[in-house]
Design an enzyme around this catalytic site. Structure first.
Site, PDB file in Angstrom:
ATOM      1  N   ARG A 109      39.385 -15.445  31.107  1.00 19.35           N
ATOM      2  CA  ARG A 109      40.101 -14.588  30.160  1.00 19.35           C
ATOM      3  C   ARG A 109      41.601 -14.902  30.175  1.00 19.35           C
ATOM      4  O   ARG A 109      41.993 -16.005  30.538  1.00 19.35           O
ATOM      5  CB  ARG A 109      39.794 -13.122  30.488  1.00 19.35           C
ATOM      6  CG  ARG A 109      38.285 -12.809  30.407  1.00 19.35           C
ATOM      7  CD  ARG A 109      37.994 -11.363  30.704  1.00 19.35           C
ATOM      8  NE  ARG A 109      38.649 -10.480  29.737  1.00 19.35           N
ATOM      9  CZ  ARG A 109      38.830  -9.167  29.944  1.00 19.35           C
ATOM     10  NH1 ARG A 109      38.381  -8.613  31.064  1.00 19.35           N
ATOM     11  NH2 ARG A 109      39.439  -8.437  29.043  1.00 19.35           N
ATOM     12  N   TYR A 113      32.738  -5.913  28.498  1.00 16.61           N
ATOM     13  CA  TYR A 113      32.383  -5.136  29.695  1.00 16.61           C
ATOM     14  C   TYR A 113      30.928  -4.659  29.709  1.00 16.61           C
ATOM     15  O   TYR A 113      30.488  -4.058  30.686  1.00 16.61           O
ATOM     16  CB  TYR A 113      33.332  -3.937  29.834  1.00 16.61           C
ATOM     17  CG  TYR A 113      34.765  -4.360  30.042  1.00 16.61           C
ATOM     18  CD1 TYR A 113      35.166  -4.970  31.226  1.00 16.61           C
ATOM     19  CD2 TYR A 113      35.726  -4.188  29.046  1.00 16.61           C
ATOM     20  CE1 TYR A 113      36.477  -5.380  31.423  1.00 16.61           C
ATOM     21  CE2 TYR A 113      37.051  -4.593  29.234  1.00 16.61           C
ATOM     22  CZ  TYR A 113      37.408  -5.186  30.424  1.00 16.61           C
ATOM     23  OH  TYR A 113      38.706  -5.600  30.615  1.00 16.61           O
ATOM     24  N   PRO A 138      41.519   2.077  36.599  1.00 16.37           N
ATOM     25  CA  PRO A 138      41.823   2.578  35.265  1.00 16.37           C
ATOM     26  C   PRO A 138      40.919   2.016  34.166  1.00 16.37           C
ATOM     27  O   PRO A 138      40.550   0.847  34.188  1.00 16.37           O
ATOM     28  CB  PRO A 138      43.275   2.128  35.034  1.00 16.37           C
ATOM     29  CG  PRO A 138      43.497   1.023  36.006  1.00 16.37           C
ATOM     30  CD  PRO A 138      42.645   1.352  37.194  1.00 16.37           C
ATOM     31  N   ASN A 139      40.593   2.906  33.255  1.00  9.82           N
ATOM     32  CA  ASN A 139      39.824   2.612  32.026  1.00  9.82           C
ATOM     33  C   ASN A 139      38.338   2.384  32.265  1.00  9.82           C
ATOM     34  O   ASN A 139      37.572   2.231  31.311  1.00  9.82           O
ATOM     35  CB  ASN A 139      40.431   1.415  31.270  1.00  9.82           C
ATOM     36  CG  ASN A 139      41.855   1.693  30.842  1.00  9.82           C
ATOM     37  OD1 ASN A 139      42.095   2.682  30.171  1.00  9.82           O
ATOM     38  ND2 ASN A 139      42.799   0.861  31.251  1.00  9.82           N
ATOM     39  N   ASN A 195      36.565  -2.190  42.101  1.00  5.31           N
ATOM     40  CA  ASN A 195      36.985  -2.747  40.826  1.00  5.31           C
ATOM     41  C   ASN A 195      38.265  -1.997  40.454  1.00  5.31           C
ATOM     42  O   ASN A 195      38.206  -0.875  39.948  1.00  5.31           O
ATOM     43  CB  ASN A 195      35.915  -2.557  39.751  1.00  5.31           C
ATOM     44  CG  ASN A 195      36.324  -3.192  38.434  1.00  5.31           C
ATOM     45  OD1 ASN A 195      37.463  -3.640  38.271  1.00  5.31           O
ATOM     46  ND2 ASN A 195      35.402  -3.227  37.481  1.00  5.31           N
ATOM     47  N   HIS A 253      34.628  -7.520  39.670  1.00  6.46           N
ATOM     48  CA  HIS A 253      34.910  -7.295  38.254  1.00  6.46           C
ATOM     49  C   HIS A 253      33.650  -7.528  37.449  1.00  6.46           C
ATOM     50  O   HIS A 253      32.836  -8.389  37.793  1.00  6.46           O
ATOM     51  CB  HIS A 253      35.999  -8.251  37.748  1.00  6.46           C
ATOM     52  CG  HIS A 253      37.255  -8.126  38.540  1.00  6.46           C
ATOM     53  ND1 HIS A 253      38.118  -7.081  38.386  1.00  6.46           N
ATOM     54  CD2 HIS A 253      37.760  -8.893  39.532  1.00  6.46           C
ATOM     55  CE1 HIS A 253      39.116  -7.215  39.242  1.00  6.46           C
ATOM     56  NE2 HIS A 253      38.923  -8.303  39.954  1.00  6.46           N
ATOM     57  N   GLU A 281      36.334  -7.326  46.436  1.00  6.91           N
ATOM     58  CA  GLU A 281      36.879  -7.113  45.090  1.00  6.91           C
ATOM     59  C   GLU A 281      35.812  -7.514  44.082  1.00  6.91           C
ATOM     60  O   GLU A 281      35.145  -8.538  44.249  1.00  6.91           O
ATOM     61  CB  GLU A 281      38.120  -7.998  44.922  1.00  6.91           C
ATOM     62  CG  GLU A 281      38.685  -7.981  43.512  1.00  6.91           C
ATOM     63  CD  GLU A 281      39.838  -8.963  43.332  1.00  6.91           C
ATOM     64  OE1 GLU A 281      40.492  -9.346  44.333  1.00  6.91           O
ATOM     65  OE2 GLU A 281      40.070  -9.358  42.183  1.00  6.91           O
ATOM     66  N   ALA A 306      42.963  -3.035  35.865  1.00  9.02           N
ATOM     67  CA  ALA A 306      44.216  -3.760  35.641  1.00  9.02           C
ATOM     68  C   ALA A 306      45.141  -3.727  36.856  1.00  9.02           C
ATOM     69  O   ALA A 306      45.990  -4.614  37.015  1.00  9.02           O
ATOM     70  CB  ALA A 306      44.924  -3.194  34.413  1.00  9.02           C
ATOM     71  N   ARG A 350      34.110   0.966  25.656  1.00 11.21           N
ATOM     72  CA  ARG A 350      35.278   0.094  25.719  1.00 11.21           C
ATOM     73  C   ARG A 350      34.880  -1.379  25.638  1.00 11.21           C
ATOM     74  O   ARG A 350      34.200  -1.880  26.549  1.00 11.21           O
ATOM     75  CB  ARG A 350      35.947   0.353  27.065  1.00 11.21           C
ATOM     76  CG  ARG A 350      37.077  -0.532  27.394  1.00 11.21           C
ATOM     77  CD  ARG A 350      37.423  -0.427  28.880  1.00 11.21           C
ATOM     78  NE  ARG A 350      38.566  -1.252  29.161  1.00 11.21           N
ATOM     79  CZ  ARG A 350      38.834  -1.768  30.350  1.00 11.21           C
ATOM     80  NH1 ARG A 350      38.047  -1.517  31.381  1.00 11.21           N
ATOM     81  NH2 ARG A 350      39.876  -2.529  30.517  1.00 11.21           N
TER      82      ARG A 350
HETATM   83  C1  DHK Z   1      38.303  -4.459  34.407  1.00 11.97           C
HETATM   84  C2  DHK Z   1      39.501  -4.197  33.832  1.00 11.97           C
HETATM   85  O1  DHK Z   1      39.799  -2.975  33.407  1.00 11.97           O
HETATM   86  C3  DHK Z   1      40.500  -5.261  33.597  1.00 11.97           C
HETATM   87  O2  DHK Z   1      41.815  -4.773  33.635  1.00 11.97           O
HETATM   88  C4  DHK Z   1      40.332  -6.420  34.555  1.00 11.97           C
HETATM   89  C5  DHK Z   1      37.984  -5.754  35.037  1.00 11.97           C
HETATM   90  C6  DHK Z   1      38.888  -6.875  34.600  1.00 11.97           C
HETATM   91  C7  DHK Z   1      36.507  -6.060  34.958  1.00 11.97           C
HETATM   92  O3  DHK Z   1      36.120  -7.101  34.440  1.00 11.97           O
HETATM   93  O4  DHK Z   1      35.720  -5.269  35.472  1.00 11.97           O
HETATM   94  O5  DHK Z   1      41.179  -7.469  34.180  1.00 11.97           O
END
Ligand code: DHK
Length: 147
Positions: free
Chosen positions: A107, A23, A10-11, A74, A100, A98, A77, A18
């Protein structure tokens, strides 16, 4: 050529817009292009996907288990919350890494726990888009070792 599923939760479709301070400024399409060129270099066929839905990630874990040599994920959340993803990660026989973009351990406390890390071969975080490249290299080593 071994297939690697690169799965995004998500996102991550909003990357670039964002919270770029956290990020980075690259879009998900930029990251997909990076993965494709690294895949070519490593001799891996990249199946790159993104969803905002938990169950879809579960379905993709099961699908990967049938057709792929490994998963780089990835989970956004859902990493921190999803028992369903934990169970899916435990149900597969192929290696899963995994990853990120951000260093989740630097964080908020709620990002320090991963539901899928116990079933992962390893975890890569904090290197921005490069985390994807490191994950692909890890999977290349793992699939090569498994041959
Ligand atoms: C991406 C997200 O959307 C967060 O919810 C994670 C992760 C971290 C990233 O760092 O790629 O906590």
């Amino acid at each position: 050529m071994p297939i690697i599923f690169v799965l995004n939760g998500p996102n991550l479709n909003a990357l670039g817009k964002r919270e770029p301070g956290i990020y980075g400024g690259q879009t998900l399409a930029d990251i997909e292009a990076l993965c494709r060129s690294e895949g070519e270099r490593l001799g891996l066929s990249i199946d790159f996907r993104q969803t905002n839905h938990e169950g879809v990630l579960v379905d993709w874990f099961h699908e990967a288990n049938e057709v792929a040599a490994g998963i780089a994920v990835n989970a956004g959340a859902y990493t921190h919350t999803s028992i369903a993803l934990h169970d899916a990660a435990r149900a597969i026989r192929i290696p899963m890494v995994e990853l990120h973009l951000s260093n989740v351990h630097a964080r908020e406390e709620f990002r320090h726990k991963s539901m899928i890390a116990p079933a992962a071969k390893g975890v890569i975080c904090g290197f921005g888009a490069q985390s994807y490249i490191l994950a692909l290299n890890a999977l290349k080593t793992l699939t090569h070792t498994a041959e």
